[in-house]
Structures are given as structure tokens and as C-alpha cells.
Design a protein around this motif. Structure first.
Motif, short mmCIF file in Angstrom:
data_model
loop_
_atom_site.label_atom_id
_atom_site.label_comp_id
_atom_site.label_asym_id
_atom_site.label_seq_id
_atom_site.Cartn_x
_atom_site.Cartn_y
_atom_site.Cartn_z
N SER A 231 -69.15 6.69 14.62
CA SER A 231 -68.90 7.87 13.80
C SER A 231 -67.62 7.71 12.99
O SER A 231 -67.58 8.01 11.79
N ASN B 124 -68.06 5.08 10.22
CA ASN B 124 -68.79 5.60 9.06
C ASN B 124 -67.86 6.40 8.15
O ASN B 124 -67.93 6.30 6.92
N LYS B 125 -66.96 7.19 8.75
CA LYS B 125 -66.03 7.97 7.95
C LYS B 125 -65.00 7.06 7.28
O LYS B 125 -64.65 7.26 6.11
N SER C 3 -66.53 5.42 4.35
CA SER C 3 -66.66 6.38 3.25
C SER C 3 -65.33 6.60 2.54
O SER C 3 -65.25 6.55 1.31
N TYR C 4 -64.26 6.80 3.32
CA TYR C 4 -62.94 7.05 2.72
C TYR C 4 -62.43 5.82 1.97
O TYR C 4 -61.90 5.91 0.85
#
Length: 411
Positions: free
Chosen positions: A107, A110-111, A114-115
Motif C-alpha cells: 500500500s 503504491n502511494k 504515485s507521488y
């Protein structure tokens, strides 16, 4: 046959004998024969009934015993099954915990992807965010004097763990305890860049890449330099954030503030940093920092983002699209690095009236040397790397007094 049946049988035999004797002597029998026959019949009837009852009872007892044996066997089987299930449940629980940690890392990854793909400073604007409570592993056999730095199967820096003490923190104050080691995948080119921070409105001018501690000097002292696996290739904002108090620095300050609030305490702090990679990339997208004090005052997990606003990074090679920044363009009060041996300041000013004491250049009374990270010092070794201002001017411009010194600058 019952006792009553036996008595009747004996009486009937006696009567038959008496009846036979009188018949032999030709004497009257007075229905003795019939009485003997009736008693004989009664004896067998009573004996038969008793036998059937006994047989029924015996069969019932056997049936009951079988039922009890079956129940006992069933209970034992159930107990064995329950015990077997319970024994199997333990590794299942451990596996569930491991899966949970893996899911947490997935999790966060994934963040982070993305960032970093968006060249973002994250939800706080300071290159970190809170994930939740700490998820610590491998601390049962870890002593306060034995930090552990690991590498993964590809020899990239992996989890760094230490059980921190106040004494380590106290002994590391006042100066750097070693020189940063060159981490895995350290880029061959480390450009001087300009990074504008949306959260602060300031611009940093300096080297893009830092040799970033997983567990910092201020927490672990000289032991933080004992392994290359305690360093990752991190951007400047990954190291200190947008305001010098974010990124990895936020986790360090969390513990430093705890020590300040608990001087000379015997409590310990479990500190774990895990670099997070996307696939086989050489440079982490960020790190998970787990911190928990033995008294429970601190219990947190922090995710740190390894990127820079406005700069596209290749996480395999460290290549980036940052525009070169030339030293002559630098202006006072813009953030700059102070923590890496190859990081210097861009502008210089006149430093008249300063005095020297050995290698130190001491600012005149009422003046300070201001770094590009907006920290001011009273003495430095390389004054050309700082601006010299009055303390009042420095404070008015937002500069703050440095709490810790190093071999190049002292408060």
C-alpha cells in the motif's frame, strides 16, 4: 433365577416327594400333586421373568457402556481435532501478520510510486506522511549496543534497526561523529539544482543527492557510520524535507524531542527504517520509518518520499531532468545542504571584522553566520559558504539558531 423362584422350586419338589410317598402307600393325597405342579409352574414363571429382566438390564448396561465409550472416544477425537487446529493456528497467525506487513508495504509502495511519478512532496507538502502505528520486526534479539543493518537479495540497503538510548543521543550532540558512506547506486553525476518548495515558498540551491542515513547520526552517533547499508541515495528533500524538519529528519526529531522531554531516562526507543523499492529499481522510492518507545509514548510509522518537486528522476540510474544551476545565480537565505561532505554553499559575502581562533572564524559581537538552510552559527571554518548578518537581521529574515554543530560550524 431369583431367590423366590428357587424357594418355590424347592417347595414344589418336596410336595412332589410327599405326593409320591402317599400314592405309594395308597393314602389320600389331598390335592398335594396339584399344589406341587402349581408351585413348579410359578417357580419357572418367576425365574423366567427375572432372567429376562436381568438380560434386559445387562443389555442396557452394555449399550450404555458402549454409548459412554463412543462419547468418550468422540470427545477425545474432538479434543485432538481442536488441539490440532489450535496448533496449526499459530503459524497461520504468524503468516497472517506477515501478510499484513506485506500488504502495508504494498500500500505504501503504491502511494510512493504515485507521488514520485508526479514529482510531489506528498500530502503534508514536507516529503513524509503518517501511516499509523509502528510495525517492528527483529527486535527480540537486538541489544542496545548492537544495531543491525541489512541488505536485500540484490544487495540494496534493506531494513536498518537499532534499540536507541538517551546516552547515544547525548554523546552525539555537538558534532558529527563520522563521514557519510557512499550508498548503493550512488549516481556518478550529482548536479547542483534549484528546488522550489510549494509548502514554504523557498528555493533550495545545492546538490540533488544526499548520502542519507537510515538511522541518523544524532540518534546513533558513531555507530551510524559502521555500515554502508545504513545509507541510501536520497534527494535533499528526502533527507530534510521542505523546511529542514521534514523527510527523514522528521523521524529523527521525533526521537530527539522525546529524549529532550525525558533527560537521562533508562527508557529505550526501537527505531527501524526500511527502504521501499519499486521492482528491481536501484534507488528507493522512499522509506518506512517505524518508531516505538519502551514506555509507549511514541508509537508511529512514517512514510518518507524520495523525490524532488519539479524534477523527473530515473530510479535505476539517478539520471534526472533538472536544469543545471550555476553558483553565481545563488542569493542569500535560500536553503542549502550542510550534511554531506560534497555539499557546499553557493554565495559568499564580505567577512570583515571577524576574528579567528585556530581553524574557526568567529563572527563579531551581535553578528552570526547564516547558512542556506536558514540556520545561524557564531563560528565557522569556511566563512565564504555563509552570509554574515546581524543576529537581528537574521531573525527578521526567518533564520533560527542551529541546535547542533559539526566540524564546519558551531552554534
Amino acid at each position: 433365577m431369583s431367590s423366590l423362584g428357587m424357594i418355590l422350586l424347592l417347595i414344589s419338589i418336596i410336595l412332589f416327594g410327599y405326593w409320591g410317598s402317599r400314592r405309594f402307600k395308597h393314602l389320600p393325597t389331598k390335592r398335594t400333586g396339584w399344589s406341587a405342579i402349581i408351585l413348579l409352574v410359578l417357580a419357572f414363571v418367576i425365574g423366567g421373568t427375572s432372567g429376562n429382566h436381568s438380560a434386559t438390564k445387562s443389555a442396557s448396561d452394555q449399550s450404555s457402556s458402549k454409548a459412554e465409550l463412543k462419547d468418550s472416544s468422540s470427545s477425545a477425537s474432538s479434543h485432538r481435532s481442536h488441539t490440532k487446529t489450535t496448533r496449526r493456528a499459530k503459524p497461520s497467525s504468524t503468516k497472517k501478520s506477515s501478510q499484513s506487513n506485506h500488504q502495508d508495504h504494498t500500500s505504501v509502495l503504491n502511494k510512493l510510486v504515485s507521488y514520485t511519478d508526479k514529482e510531489s512532496a506528498g500530502p503534508t507538502g514536507n516529503y513524509y506522511w503518517h501511516v499509523g502505528k509502528a510495525h517492528l520486526t527483529g527486535f527480540k534479539s537486538l541489544g542496545t549496543s548492537s544495531p543491525r543493518f541489512t541488505a536485500d537479495a540484490e544487495q540494496r540497503p534493506a531494513a536498518a534497526r537499532a534499540k536507541l538510548t538517551y546516552q547515544e543521543y547525548a554523546s552525539s550532540r555537538g558534532g558529527r561523529q563520522g563521514d557519510p558512506l557512499e550508498p548503493y547506486a550512488w549516481p556518478s553525476n550529482n548536479p547542483i539544482v534549484a528546488i522550489s518548495y510549494a509548502a514554504t515558498g523557498r528555493t533550495y540551491h545545492g546538490y540533488l543527492w544526499n548520502r542519507s542515513h537510515s538511522i541518523g547520526d544524532s540518534l546513533l552517533g558513531a555507530k551510524s557510520y559502521t555500515s554502508v547499508n545504513n545509507f541510501t541515495t536520497g534527494t535533499r528533500p528526502q533527507n530534510v524535507g521542505a523546511d529542514q524538519d521534514g523527510g527523514m529528519r522528521y523521524g529523527e526529531e521525533t526521537v530527539e524531542n522525546y529524549w529532550s522531554d525525558h533527560p537521562d531516562t533508562h527508557q529505550t526507543v526501537d527505531y527501524q527504517t526500511t527502504p521501499i523499492y519499486k521492482g528491481n529499481e536501484s534507488i528507493p522510492r522512499g522509506s518506512l520509518v517505524d518508531i516505538k518507545s519502551s514506555d509507549g509514548t511514541i508509537n508511529t510509522e512514517i512514510a518518507v518520499i524520495n523525490d524532488a518537486e519539479g524534477i523527473k528522476i530515473n530510479y535505476n540510474t539517478g539520471a534526472n531532468n533538472a536544469k543545471p544551476y550555476h553558483r553565481s545565480q545563488a542569493t542569500p537565505y535560500q536553503h542549502h545542504s550542510t550534511t554531506s561532505s560534497n555539499q557546499g554553499y553557493q554565495d559568499s559575502t564580505t567577512h570583515s571584522q571577524a576574528t579567528t581562533s585556530g581553524k574557526w572564524h568567529v563572527a563579531p559581537a551581535g553578528h552570526v553566520y547564516v547558512s542556506k538552510s536558514n540556520k545561524y552559527y557564531t563560528r565557522v571554518t569556511n566563512p565564504q559558504n555563509y552570509t554574515k548578518e546581524t543576529k537581528a537581521q537574521a531573525k527578521a529574515a526567518g533564520a533560527t539558531e542551529a541546535l547542533r554543530g559539526n566540524e564546519y560550524a558551531q552554534p
